[in-house]
Write a protein that holds these residues in place. Structure first.
Motif, PDB file in Angstrom:
ATOM      1  N   ALA A   1      40.792  41.692  41.120  1.00  0.00           N
ATOM      2  CA  ALA A   1      40.589  42.855  40.245  1.00  0.00           C
ATOM      3  C   ALA A   1      41.458  44.027  40.702  1.00  0.00           C
ATOM      4  CB  ALA A   1      39.115  43.255  40.223  1.00  0.00           C
ATOM      5  N   LEU A   2      41.523  44.233  42.001  1.00  0.00           N
ATOM      6  CA  LEU A   2      42.327  45.324  42.534  1.00  0.00           C
ATOM      7  C   LEU A   2      43.816  45.080  42.283  1.00  0.00           C
ATOM      8  CD1 LEU A   2      42.361  47.983  44.083  1.00  0.00           C
ATOM      9  CD2 LEU A   2      42.398  46.670  46.200  1.00  0.00           C
ATOM     10  N   VAL A   3      44.269  43.849  42.477  1.00  0.00           N
ATOM     11  CA  VAL A   3      45.678  43.526  42.215  1.00  0.00           C
ATOM     12  C   VAL A   3      45.995  43.741  40.738  1.00  0.00           C
ATOM     13  CG1 VAL A   3      47.349  41.617  42.151  1.00  0.00           C
ATOM     14  CG2 VAL A   3      45.927  41.963  44.174  1.00  0.00           C
ATOM     15  N   LEU A   4      45.118  43.275  39.855  1.00  0.00           N
ATOM     16  CA  LEU A   4      45.295  43.474  38.417  1.00  0.00           C
ATOM     17  C   LEU A   4      45.434  44.962  38.109  1.00  0.00           C
ATOM     18  CD1 LEU A   4      43.705  41.728  35.486  1.00  0.00           C
ATOM     19  CD2 LEU A   4      43.095  44.098  35.735  1.00  0.00           C
ATOM     20  N   GLU A   5      44.554  45.757  38.694  1.00  0.00           N
ATOM     21  CA  GLU A   5      44.580  47.199  38.413  1.00  0.00           C
ATOM     22  C   GLU A   5      45.811  47.891  38.994  1.00  0.00           C
ATOM     23  OE1 GLU A   5      40.542  49.010  37.360  1.00  0.00           O
ATOM     24  OE2 GLU A   5      40.343  48.272  39.421  1.00  0.00           O
ATOM     25  N   LEU A   6      46.285  47.425  40.120  1.00  0.00           N
ATOM     26  CA  LEU A   6      47.506  48.019  40.684  1.00  0.00           C
ATOM     27  C   LEU A   6      48.698  47.775  39.775  1.00  0.00           C
ATOM     28  CD1 LEU A   6      47.046  47.226  44.485  1.00  0.00           C
ATOM     29  CD2 LEU A   6      47.064  49.487  43.413  1.00  0.00           C
ATOM     30  N   VAL A   7      48.796  46.557  39.221  1.00  0.00           N
ATOM     31  CA  VAL A   7      49.892  46.263  38.287  1.00  0.00           C
ATOM     32  C   VAL A   7      49.755  47.119  37.034  1.00  0.00           C
ATOM     33  CG1 VAL A   7      50.968  44.476  36.857  1.00  0.00           C
ATOM     34  CG2 VAL A   7      50.239  43.932  39.194  1.00  0.00           C
ATOM     35  N   LEU A   8      48.532  47.273  36.528  1.00  0.00           N
ATOM     36  CA  LEU A   8      48.307  48.125  35.351  1.00  0.00           C
ATOM     37  C   LEU A   8      48.661  49.584  35.650  1.00  0.00           C
ATOM     38  CD1 LEU A   8      44.958  46.719  33.933  1.00  0.00           C
ATOM     39  CD2 LEU A   8      47.279  46.335  33.076  1.00  0.00           C
TER      40      LEU A   8
ATOM     41  N   PRO B   1      40.218  52.221  30.374  1.00  0.00           N
ATOM     42  CA  PRO B   1      41.554  52.104  30.973  1.00  0.00           C
ATOM     43  C   PRO B   1      41.796  53.148  32.060  1.00  0.00           C
ATOM     44  CG  PRO B   1      41.713  53.083  28.801  1.00  0.00           C
ATOM     45  CD  PRO B   1      40.275  52.725  29.012  1.00  0.00           C
ATOM     46  N   ARG B   2      41.120  52.944  33.152  1.00  0.00           N
ATOM     47  CA  ARG B   2      41.194  53.870  34.278  1.00  0.00           C
ATOM     48  C   ARG B   2      41.159  53.055  35.568  1.00  0.00           C
ATOM     49  NH1 ARG B   2      37.492  59.190  35.040  1.00  0.00           N
ATOM     50  NH2 ARG B   2      38.387  59.742  37.028  1.00  0.00           N
ATOM     51  N   PHE B   3      41.968  53.457  36.527  1.00  0.00           N
ATOM     52  CA  PHE B   3      42.021  52.708  37.783  1.00  0.00           C
ATOM     53  C   PHE B   3      40.629  52.654  38.424  1.00  0.00           C
ATOM     54  CE2 PHE B   3      42.711  52.099  42.309  1.00  0.00           C
ATOM     55  CZ  PHE B   3      43.564  51.007  42.288  1.00  0.00           C
ATOM     56  N   GLY B   4      40.191  51.461  38.745  1.00  0.00           N
ATOM     57  CA  GLY B   4      38.895  51.260  39.376  1.00  0.00           C
ATOM     58  C   GLY B   4      37.882  50.574  38.483  1.00  0.00           C
ATOM     59  N   SER B   5      38.120  50.545  37.175  1.00  0.00           N
ATOM     60  CA  SER B   5      37.157  49.961  36.241  1.00  0.00           C
ATOM     61  C   SER B   5      36.878  48.495  36.541  1.00  0.00           C
ATOM     62  CB  SER B   5      37.654  50.097  34.803  1.00  0.00           C
ATOM     63  OG  SER B   5      37.819  51.437  34.464  1.00  0.00           O
TER      64      SER B   5
END
Length: 194
Positions: free
Chosen positions: A101-108, A68-72
């Motif tokens: 993947a980047l959009v998903l991570e930005l929301v997270l 659970p880290r940005f970029g995974s």
């Protein structure tokens, strides 16, 4: 917090990188196995293509949960895209996987930030996000790939009904896959594997 502690917290651990590498390799195998079907479906049946091609986001989603880290998720998607450059998609595979993947991570990332801000005592104990935030992130990824798909649709084929159908399929498929990956992560945890 001294500078050495701060610097150490910005590094990726070896175990996290090994997990991401394993997920990327497995995702590349899945994506390459799906490539013949998606190549045919893209030309003959765009709605079926949207559902089948979405399967390549399962393991980037799992990566976002296991590390659970940005970029995974983006790292796993990028590595998979590199492997898919040998398919008819070519270099566009990298963009098609990394974008959602980047959009998903930005929301997270936003979800984790808001959670820490409102519940500081829980933030130190858990970096997990709520189910609602997770599903929103998955749906946002599905929306991103659906929007990107419009760029490659033949102009005559892009009827309003087809566009709406493709958006619905992508968003719902991503949300369903996200639900499966969250449950898989829970099973892996209860089995003591992660």
């Amino acid at each position: 917090m001294n500078s050495q502690t701060s610097h150490a917290s910005t590094r990726w651990s070896s175990s996290a990188l090994l997990r991401l590498g394993a997920l990327a390799a497995l995702n590349a195998v899945v994506a390459l196995a799906l490539a013949p079907a998606t190549t045919v479906l893209a030309a003959v049946n765009p709605p079926a293509y949207a559902a089948v091609a979405s399967l390549t986001m399962m393991l980037p989603m799992l990566a976002a949960l296991l590390v659970p880290r940005f970029g995974s998720a983006t790292i796993v998607a990028f590595c998979t895209g590199i492997f898919l450059m040998v398919t008819p998609l070519g270099a566009i595979a990298v963009v098609a996987l990394c974008g959602p993947a980047l959009v998903l991570e930005l929301v997270l990332l936003i979800g984790r930030f808001l959670r820490r801000r409102h519940r500081a005592e829980v933030a130190a104990a858990s970096s997990d996000v709520s189910w609602a935030t997770w599903l929103l992130a998955c749906a946002a990824g599905g929306t991103a790939i659906a929007a990107m798909s419009l760029l490659v649709l033949a102009p005559g084929a892009a009827t309003p009904e087809l566009v709406a159908l493709l958006f619905a399929i992508r968003v719902l498929t991503y949300a369903a896959l996200g639900t499966l990956m969250r449950r898989l992560r829970a099973q892996l945890r209860s089995a003591g594997l992660v």
